[in-house]
Design a protein around this motif. Sequence first.
Motif, short mmCIF file in Angstrom:
data_model
loop_
_atom_site.label_atom_id
_atom_site.label_comp_id
_atom_site.label_asym_id
_atom_site.label_seq_id
_atom_site.Cartn_x
_atom_site.Cartn_y
_atom_site.Cartn_z
N ALA A 198 -2.87 -6.39 3.91
CA ALA A 198 -3.74 -5.99 3.53
C ALA A 198 -5.05 -6.53 4.66
CB ALA A 198 -3.97 -7.30 2.43
N LYS A 201 -6.02 -3.53 6.42
CA LYS A 201 -6.78 -2.46 5.51
C LYS A 201 -5.45 -1.25 5.95
CE LYS A 201 -10.86 -4.71 4.86
NZ LYS A 201 -12.14 -4.97 5.18
N SER A 202 -5.06 -1.40 5.96
CA SER A 202 -4.10 0.17 6.23
C SER A 202 -3.14 0.85 4.71
CB SER A 202 -3.39 0.08 7.93
OG SER A 202 -1.98 -1.53 7.46
N LYS A 255 1.40 1.95 -0.35
CA LYS A 255 0.59 0.78 0.32
C LYS A 255 1.32 -0.41 -0.65
CE LYS A 255 -3.62 2.83 1.49
NZ LYS A 255 -5.08 2.62 1.38
N ALA A 259 -2.34 -5.33 -0.66
CA ALA A 259 -3.59 -3.56 0.44
C ALA A 259 -4.45 -3.12 -1.42
CB ALA A 259 -2.68 -3.25 0.73
N VAL A 262 -7.09 -5.69 -2.39
CA VAL A 262 -8.03 -5.58 -1.23
C VAL A 262 -8.49 -4.57 -2.29
CG1 VAL A 262 -8.55 -5.75 1.24
CG2 VAL A 262 -6.57 -7.11 -0.76
N GLU A 263 -8.86 -3.13 -2.33
CA GLU A 263 -8.48 -1.94 -2.29
C GLU A 263 -10.42 -1.82 -3.41
OE1 GLU A 263 -6.38 1.83 -1.92
OE2 GLU A 263 -6.83 1.42 0.72
N ILE A 301 -12.37 -11.50 3.15
CA ILE A 301 -12.08 -10.50 2.56
C ILE A 301 -12.98 -10.38 1.07
CG2 ILE A 301 -10.82 -8.32 1.82
CD1 ILE A 301 -8.95 -8.93 4.12
#
Length: 305
Positions: A198, A201-202, A255, A259, A262-263, A301
């Motif tokens: 997260a 961001k991957s 993911k 994560a 977050v996206e 974030i």
Amino acid sequence: MGIQTVSIIGLGALGIMYGQHFSKRLPKGNVRIIADTERIKKYKKDSIYCNGEQCDFHYVTPDEQVTPADLLLFTVKFDGLDGALESVKHHVGENTIILSALNGIISEELIGEVYGHDKLLYCVAQGMDAVKVGNKLTYEHKGKLVFGDKVPGIISDKTKSVSEFFNKVELPHEVDTNMSKRLWGKFMLNVGVNQTVAVYKSNYGTIQNEGEARNTMIAAMREVIALSEKEEIFLSEKDLNYWLNVLSTLSPEGKPSMAQDVEAKRKSELELFAGTVLKFGIKYGIPTPVNRMLYDQINAIESKY
């Protein structure tokens, strides 16, 4: 007769994946997806897709009077657990067996307080790489449900019954006779993987390969190992390597849930991961700087949503 009916609460990635698996192997009315009226309308209007296939789920509202389920599966996010506990009340009977596939190490206690610890088997979902975007779920690896009794070293009739049912419907699973350690092991993995991916961001590929992100992940996991000793769970480097091997089997493009949150600019399960680590760290006077850093960065974030 064994387990005949399954009820599922929570139609996220795991709920869709398991719901679709059971629905393709049992009569439609025997697999019940519990959801409120508005959610059901949305699900029916937009449809739900699993690896490109449209799901044909049997939905029931929380108020609907039903025969209690033989097996009840919780697949909600942690912040939805309180509501879910109320929504499943008609699905819990004297002989209902309950499994929780929630992240973290406390959902079983909370469910047991409401419906009785005698109905619960401890459970973790591991090894899946499911990604849910909108109403579409995709995955390469289904992983497995690992479950067993709270008391170490035994295999109860409930555990045997669930294992026999999963064999019948061909659901990948494993019985573990030390579920407290397994729960803490999965917690350790989530603390490392979910939060690191997260923050960076991957995807899984980033922490499967050597580098800063993987080092951060492992350092966060080692803080959990230190805490586990105080809780008399005694995770070790051997356990860390076991979970790293599980991680290596996942699709690099996949993911973890945090994560994905977050996206999508959703509130994540941060308090369940770093939040829990920080509380244990304070309780036992053990420094947890990596989890503090991850906690602060993810908070930053989320504050921008």
